[in-house]
Design a protein around this motif. Structure first.
Motif, PDB file in Angstrom:
ATOM      1  N   GLN A 106      -0.121   6.059  -7.540  1.00  0.00           N
ATOM      2  CA  GLN A 106      -1.578   6.105  -7.397  1.00  0.00           C
ATOM      3  C   GLN A 106      -2.245   6.257  -8.757  1.00  0.00           C
ATOM      4  O   GLN A 106      -3.254   5.616  -9.044  1.00  0.00           O
ATOM      5  CB  GLN A 106      -1.973   7.285  -6.486  1.00  0.00           C
ATOM      6  CG  GLN A 106      -1.661   7.047  -5.013  1.00  0.00           C
ATOM      7  CD  GLN A 106      -1.863   8.290  -4.158  1.00  0.00           C
ATOM      8  OE1 GLN A 106      -1.559   9.410  -4.585  1.00  0.00           O
ATOM      9  NE2 GLN A 106      -2.347   8.108  -2.940  1.00  0.00           N
ATOM     10  N   GLU A 107      -1.655   7.113  -9.606  1.00  0.00           N
ATOM     11  CA  GLU A 107      -2.234   7.339 -10.924  1.00  0.00           C
ATOM     12  C   GLU A 107      -2.181   6.063 -11.763  1.00  0.00           C
ATOM     13  O   GLU A 107      -3.152   5.703 -12.434  1.00  0.00           O
ATOM     14  CB  GLU A 107      -1.468   8.478 -11.621  1.00  0.00           C
ATOM     15  CG  GLU A 107      -2.153   8.981 -12.874  1.00  0.00           C
ATOM     16  CD  GLU A 107      -1.338  10.044 -13.609  1.00  0.00           C
ATOM     17  OE1 GLU A 107      -0.372  10.587 -13.022  1.00  0.00           O
ATOM     18  OE2 GLU A 107      -1.668  10.315 -14.778  1.00  0.00           O
ATOM     19  N   ASP A 140      -5.544  -5.834  -3.519  1.00  0.00           N
ATOM     20  CA  ASP A 140      -6.811  -5.114  -3.418  1.00  0.00           C
ATOM     21  C   ASP A 140      -7.094  -4.400  -4.726  1.00  0.00           C
ATOM     22  O   ASP A 140      -6.220  -3.738  -5.291  1.00  0.00           O
ATOM     23  CB  ASP A 140      -6.722  -4.090  -2.278  1.00  0.00           C
ATOM     24  CG  ASP A 140      -8.076  -3.475  -2.000  1.00  0.00           C
ATOM     25  OD1 ASP A 140      -9.046  -4.230  -1.845  1.00  0.00           O
ATOM     26  OD2 ASP A 140      -8.174  -2.233  -1.973  1.00  0.00           O
ATOM     27  N   ILE A 141      -8.341  -4.523  -5.220  1.00  0.00           N
ATOM     28  CA  ILE A 141      -8.651  -3.921  -6.516  1.00  0.00           C
ATOM     29  C   ILE A 141      -9.688  -2.818  -6.414  1.00  0.00           C
ATOM     30  O   ILE A 141     -10.270  -2.414  -7.405  1.00  0.00           O
ATOM     31  CB  ILE A 141      -9.137  -4.989  -7.519  1.00  0.00           C
ATOM     32  CG1 ILE A 141     -10.295  -5.788  -6.917  1.00  0.00           C
ATOM     33  CG2 ILE A 141      -8.002  -5.914  -7.918  1.00  0.00           C
ATOM     34  CD1 ILE A 141     -11.087  -6.562  -7.935  1.00  0.00           C
ATOM     35  N   SER A 142      -9.958  -2.308  -5.190  1.00  0.00           N
ATOM     36  CA  SER A 142     -10.850  -1.157  -5.073  1.00  0.00           C
ATOM     37  C   SER A 142     -10.196   0.026  -5.778  1.00  0.00           C
ATOM     38  O   SER A 142      -9.034   0.332  -5.539  1.00  0.00           O
ATOM     39  CB  SER A 142     -11.058  -0.773  -3.603  1.00  0.00           C
ATOM     40  OG  SER A 142     -11.824  -1.753  -2.953  1.00  0.00           O
ATOM     41  N   ARG A 143     -10.960   0.695  -6.621  1.00  0.00           N
ATOM     42  CA  ARG A 143     -10.415   1.885  -7.280  1.00  0.00           C
ATOM     43  C   ARG A 143     -10.825   3.097  -6.464  1.00  0.00           C
ATOM     44  O   ARG A 143     -11.897   3.646  -6.648  1.00  0.00           O
ATOM     45  CB  ARG A 143     -10.944   1.980  -8.712  1.00  0.00           C
ATOM     46  CG  ARG A 143     -10.346   3.150  -9.481  1.00  0.00           C
ATOM     47  CD  ARG A 143     -10.721   3.105 -10.947  1.00  0.00           C
ATOM     48  NE  ARG A 143     -10.068   4.180 -11.655  1.00  0.00           N
ATOM     49  CZ  ARG A 143     -10.645   5.357 -11.913  1.00  0.00           C
ATOM     50  NH1 ARG A 143     -11.875   5.591 -11.541  1.00  0.00           N
ATOM     51  NH2 ARG A 143      -9.982   6.302 -12.543  1.00  0.00           N
ATOM     52  N   ILE A 144      -9.980   3.486  -5.506  1.00  0.00           N
ATOM     53  CA  ILE A 144     -10.325   4.627  -4.661  1.00  0.00           C
ATOM     54  C   ILE A 144      -9.339   5.745  -4.908  1.00  0.00           C
ATOM     55  O   ILE A 144      -8.312   5.543  -5.509  1.00  0.00           O
ATOM     56  CB  ILE A 144     -10.344   4.262  -3.167  1.00  0.00           C
ATOM     57  CG1 ILE A 144      -9.017   3.670  -2.722  1.00  0.00           C
ATOM     58  CG2 ILE A 144     -11.455   3.287  -2.893  1.00  0.00           C
ATOM     59  CD1 ILE A 144      -8.904   3.489  -1.222  1.00  0.00           C
ATOM     60  N   LEU A 154      -9.129   1.271 -13.963  1.00  0.00           N
ATOM     61  CA  LEU A 154     -10.149   1.854 -14.834  1.00  0.00           C
ATOM     62  C   LEU A 154     -10.165   1.146 -16.178  1.00  0.00           C
ATOM     63  O   LEU A 154     -11.231   0.746 -16.666  1.00  0.00           O
ATOM     64  CB  LEU A 154      -9.875   3.351 -15.033  1.00  0.00           C
ATOM     65  CG  LEU A 154     -10.875   4.078 -15.938  1.00  0.00           C
ATOM     66  CD1 LEU A 154     -12.248   4.141 -15.284  1.00  0.00           C
ATOM     67  CD2 LEU A 154     -10.405   5.492 -16.270  1.00  0.00           C
ATOM     68  N   ARG A 178      -2.124   2.974 -10.690  1.00  0.00           N
ATOM     69  CA  ARG A 178      -3.055   1.974 -10.160  1.00  0.00           C
ATOM     70  C   ARG A 178      -4.492   2.300 -10.558  1.00  0.00           C
ATOM     71  O   ARG A 178      -5.251   1.433 -10.964  1.00  0.00           O
ATOM     72  CB  ARG A 178      -2.923   1.938  -8.629  1.00  0.00           C
ATOM     73  CG  ARG A 178      -3.687   0.790  -7.985  1.00  0.00           C
ATOM     74  CD  ARG A 178      -3.135   0.522  -6.619  1.00  0.00           C
ATOM     75  NE  ARG A 178      -3.889  -0.443  -5.857  1.00  0.00           N
ATOM     76  CZ  ARG A 178      -3.694  -0.662  -4.557  1.00  0.00           C
ATOM     77  NH1 ARG A 178      -2.760   0.006  -3.913  1.00  0.00           N
ATOM     78  NH2 ARG A 178      -4.409  -1.558  -3.915  1.00  0.00           N
ATOM     79  N   ARG A 179      -4.854   3.581 -10.444  1.00  0.00           N
ATOM     80  CA  ARG A 179      -6.215   3.989 -10.805  1.00  0.00           C
ATOM     81  C   ARG A 179      -6.482   3.771 -12.296  1.00  0.00           C
ATOM     82  O   ARG A 179      -7.543   3.315 -12.693  1.00  0.00           O
ATOM     83  CB  ARG A 179      -6.453   5.463 -10.450  1.00  0.00           C
ATOM     84  CG  ARG A 179      -6.681   5.727  -8.966  1.00  0.00           C
ATOM     85  CD  ARG A 179      -6.922   7.203  -8.698  1.00  0.00           C
ATOM     86  NE  ARG A 179      -8.099   7.707  -9.368  1.00  0.00           N
ATOM     87  CZ  ARG A 179      -9.335   7.565  -8.919  1.00  0.00           C
ATOM     88  NH1 ARG A 179      -9.556   6.941  -7.791  1.00  0.00           N
ATOM     89  NH2 ARG A 179     -10.341   8.044  -9.602  1.00  0.00           N
ATOM     90  N   LYS A 180      -5.495   4.088 -13.122  1.00  0.00           N
ATOM     91  CA  LYS A 180      -5.670   3.981 -14.561  1.00  0.00           C
ATOM     92  C   LYS A 180      -5.769   2.521 -14.985  1.00  0.00           C
ATOM     93  O   LYS A 180      -6.589   2.158 -15.823  1.00  0.00           O
ATOM     94  CB  LYS A 180      -4.489   4.655 -15.267  1.00  0.00           C
ATOM     95  CG  LYS A 180      -4.757   4.927 -16.717  1.00  0.00           C
ATOM     96  CD  LYS A 180      -3.868   6.020 -17.246  1.00  0.00           C
ATOM     97  CE  LYS A 180      -4.312   6.404 -18.645  1.00  0.00           C
ATOM     98  NZ  LYS A 180      -3.437   7.428 -19.230  1.00  0.00           N
ATOM     99  N   GLU A 226       0.838  -1.199   0.000  1.00  0.00           N
ATOM    100  CA  GLU A 226       0.000   0.000   0.000  1.00  0.00           C
ATOM    101  C   GLU A 226       0.876   1.253   0.000  1.00  0.00           C
ATOM    102  O   GLU A 226       2.018   1.221   0.433  1.00  0.00           O
ATOM    103  CB  GLU A 226      -0.950  -0.025   1.203  1.00  0.00           C
ATOM    104  CG  GLU A 226      -2.129  -0.974   1.004  1.00  0.00           C
ATOM    105  CD  GLU A 226      -2.832  -0.796  -0.336  1.00  0.00           C
ATOM    106  OE1 GLU A 226      -2.912   0.350  -0.821  1.00  0.00           O
ATOM    107  OE2 GLU A 226      -3.273  -1.794  -0.912  1.00  0.00           O
ATOM    108  N   PHE A 227       0.291   2.339  -0.477  1.00  0.00           N
ATOM    109  CA  PHE A 227       1.061   3.571  -0.653  1.00  0.00           C
ATOM    110  C   PHE A 227       1.687   4.056   0.649  1.00  0.00           C
ATOM    111  O   PHE A 227       2.837   4.456   0.702  1.00  0.00           O
ATOM    112  CB  PHE A 227       0.173   4.668  -1.241  1.00  0.00           C
ATOM    113  CG  PHE A 227      -0.468   4.266  -2.539  1.00  0.00           C
ATOM    114  CD1 PHE A 227       0.320   3.948  -3.633  1.00  0.00           C
ATOM    115  CD2 PHE A 227      -1.838   4.161  -2.672  1.00  0.00           C
ATOM    116  CE1 PHE A 227      -0.238   3.552  -4.835  1.00  0.00           C
ATOM    117  CE2 PHE A 227      -2.417   3.763  -3.866  1.00  0.00           C
ATOM    118  CZ  PHE A 227      -1.624   3.461  -4.947  1.00  0.00           C
TER     119      PHE A 227
END
Lengths: 499, 499
Positions: A204-205, A495-499, A212, A207-209, A112-113
């Protein structure tokens, strides 16, 4: 000047109402309207401070060491400095140190970050408790070597109601540890479209991308072509960062995407583009092993030179198009604009030139350490590689040097002019490590590229790698979280939650 | 149409080059340029799919339950539905459920964000593994009740290269669980300047802003006035969320700010603004206890009605200005635009009107659960409060009902028209809980506001509260992380990295 505007508004408000004397105790239940003014009485006092910064230290204060940056070099120095001898002021646009060797793991959720970010206040508690020590969330915008003073501007990203604020800090000793910046070699579009991998927000970017694109590619009506593009992760640069990220990504694909995104699992691919050899600093056998392992785990290795980056594809020098959904750029670092603008002699590569004691020789009381600095040609030494272990060793050395100067009465500005600085800084390379996913890593224990020495690969080195990093994560809190993250990734998956 | 544009570009590229036959194995080392085309051969195939969505289910497929939303109601339903009897399609703008009762704790770092977010794929693995079950990151933009079909649009926030994409999904059963939205009662500026506390990104914004203001207020030259404004946290709304957040905040101030930001610790304050009584649904004695505890821990309670919100202050109806640095808004919820636009009979408060079996009576095969729904006046039942426990119980009930219908052959569209729906939904209130920071919580076990029953306060209830929530976090992974977060917060303090 929003500070001033606010001040005037506040004064007007509270003056208009007239203020009752402060209540002895806060009221225990909701009061009638007059009590609002009482409850808010803390807004009434004080005139605006006219101090535009921290002036030169006085005789009854400790000498002040100002550190620019919060990377490996700066943080190691901050940690080791003797807070009885000095006040420390750290100026950095981020309030934490990033444990960079583990950053690639956070892009896919292996870690985690927060497990790889260490707040400066935990590294050196004095900055939040000592009256003369501070951390300022700001960028240094200029150095006045003559007057022992720097100019800073606050970082206000995320604050709508405050404009950047300029202030000055006088220093007794200045340590420039502001690091380097990702280098794109002037390739068009790289800055706009590629994601670098140097800060937590980059991870973070990514992981989110990635999450998505995994979800978008599952939507009905998306063509197979577009699915392949969305799920094509292209990594430019085959150094340790690029290789580690590719390895983590392919591990994520094989373990988690196959399980959690089984509808689109056949569309996701990783391509690593490198102009020369991957892991060029590593032993030949290790390099071959890495290529074999990466290829086996599905990473496509492409030798090519990127000439153009567009929003959905990169173009190589031979005109091959490579469409991508996520583009990560890790082709090395170069000097930052701040370093370029500093009017001091430079080392090869545009770094701040330093002597054997890590000083900038042309000025008094200023040192430079880490990726922003390099030995001047006149020292006859080579510029050291931009590695965490170099930066960390320099920070450690310089803290010791400053502590010794401080004890000998050389802490103040200009007080160490004729003092003996002691032993020169000597760098001994302890070896290089790179993980390549799936419980495999390379550990190259040779002292230099030409030397002979132990070279490991496979599960044993994976274990050494993980343990080595675990003990180098600075606080016990983060060591604990890294271990817990590794455990839960192993047991429950990422973990695959996109938060 | 970027999808189409990309397709054309890709086709052109690969057609121009001419494609070699696919290699049998990926090459183990870097090849010469021609191999790039080989390595990228996966971009060559396939024409664009012409399917604009998911059509009506056929005889050899399972009936399809479409669930709109991923909150307490939707996720409980998705978890309990019989995946042998149905395919599930979940449509939601977020790919996780938020464990809302613990969200306030994440704003100051007592818990981490991912510990309170549960990915849908972990709640119901079928959506990622079953060929006919899906999760779509999208908003529902319209429902065609007549044709058993919904219209959706993908959420593409964060994706620069893709435009929103529209698609249709035919349903056999539709469950609307899209929730409510924060209500601002039309107060000017509230939407622009206040932060709500309903999603993980809200909590992230609060945490980042709070840490930014703590650092900005430490910069030299900032007036005392402005320091007080930056560090004034104002909470509007004294329901459980507002009270819990205020309690967490004052705990953060007393434990962490005093230690980590000792230069500015005397400038930080929390004010809770409420038009009526705080915790109005709780027992009188508990309410008094809460007021006493909050006041003791430094929270200022102000009774007032907000009439205007500006970027740096709120204005009450009696013209008092309250300057703020962070403004959190939690005054309750109201219907979302999607619910407002739905052309079905509404319950009091503008919610979707449902009957005793949670159906929308005017149409076939459509149900509504959670905060978006309320009993129609014709049922003679009161609209239930917008609570997690109501939503969760409705999801559980409806899953059972649908499973029973599915087994009895009523799963398909229009197949349950004349079937018996079994027992009506009955809600039994199990009590209310609210934490007020510093190991204290209120637990109100009365069945209703008028009933008598056990009412607890203090450390024992704090313990019950924590345990109760711990066992209700859905996955073992998150239960584990919540416990670990609480442990490390207790041992090491909260994390203050601003990432």
């Amino acid at each position: 000047m929003p500070w001033l505007r606010n001040f005037i508004q506040l004064s007007a408000t509270f003056t208009r109402r007239g203020l009752p004397p402060p209540p002895r105790k806060p009221s225990a239940i909701f009061g009638p309207p007059p009590s609002i003014a009482q409850l808010l009485q803390h807004f009434s006092s004080a005139a605006r401070s006219t101090d535009p910064g921290l002036g030169p230290t006085k005789g009854d204060e400790k000498p002040r060491v100002v550190v620019l940056g919060s990377g490996w070099a700066g943080c190691r120095l901050i940690k080791d400095i003797d807070t009885k001898a000095y006040d420390i002021v750290c100026v950095s646009p981020r309030n934490h140190m990033v444990f960079t060797p583990l950053l690639a793991s956070t892009c896919v959720g292996t870690l985690e970050f927060r497990s790889v970010a260490e707040p400066i206040g935990r590294i050196q508690p004095a900055i939040s408790t000592e009256p003369g020590s501070y951390f300022f969330l700001a960028n240094c915008t200029g150095v006045d070597f003559q007057n022992h003073q720097i100019q800073c501007q606050t970082v206000t990203e995320g604050a709508k109601t405050v404009d950047p604020w300029n202030f000055k800090i006088a220093y007794d000793k200045l340590v420039i540890a502001s690091g380097a910046q990702a280098s794109t070699f002037g390739i068009k579009g790289a800055n706009e479209h590629a994601i670098f991998l140097r800060e937590v927000h980059h991870a973070q970017e990514i992981r989110r991308k990635l999450l998505l694109n995994l979800m978008l590619s599952d939507v009905p009506g998306i063509s197979d072509e577009e699915k392949r593009r969305l799920l094509h992760c292209v990594v430019v640069g085959g150094g340790p960062t690029g290789v580690e990220f590719s390895g983590e990504l392919s591990d994520f694909i094989q373990k988690d995407v196959h399980k959690r995104y089984s509808h689109v699992k056949d569309y996701i691919h990783v391509t690593l583009v490198e102009a020369n050899e991957i892991l060029s600093s590593f032993d030949d056998r290790l390099r071959k092993y890495a290529i074999k392992q990466l290829t086996k785990s599905g990473v496509r290795l492409v030798r090519g030179i990127v000439k153009d980056v567009q929003s959905d594809k990169i173009i190589l020098s031979d005109d091959t198009d490579i469409p991508y959904g996520v583009l990560v750029w890790s082709t090395g670092v170069g000097p930052s604009p701040f370093v370029n603008d500093l009017e001091v002699p430079k080392a090869p590569g545009g770094r701040i030139g330093i002597d054997e004691w890590l000083r900038i020789p042309s000025v008094q009381d200023v040192f430079a350490i880490g990726d922003c600095s390099g030995f001047l040609e006149s020292t006859g030494r080579p510029v050291l590689p931009a590695l965490a272990q170099v930066a960390e060793r320099q920070g450690k050395y310089l803290a010791k040097l400053l502590n010794r100067l401080g004890k000998a009465g050389g802490g103040r500005a200009d007080a160490a002019k004729d003092m003996d600085f002691g032993d020169q800084f000597v760098y001994r390379h302890l070896g290089s490590m790179a993980t390549i996913g799936r419980y495999k890593a390379l550990v190259d224990l040779r002292k230099s590229k030409e030397a002979k020495g132990l070279a490991l690969a496979g599960f044993v080195s994976w274990f050494i790698w993980r343990s080595a990093y675990l003990t180098r994560v600075i606080s016990w809190r983060n060591r604990f979280y890294v271990a817990i993250n590794w455990l839960t990734t192993f047991v429950f998956g990422r973990d695959i939650s996109r938060i």
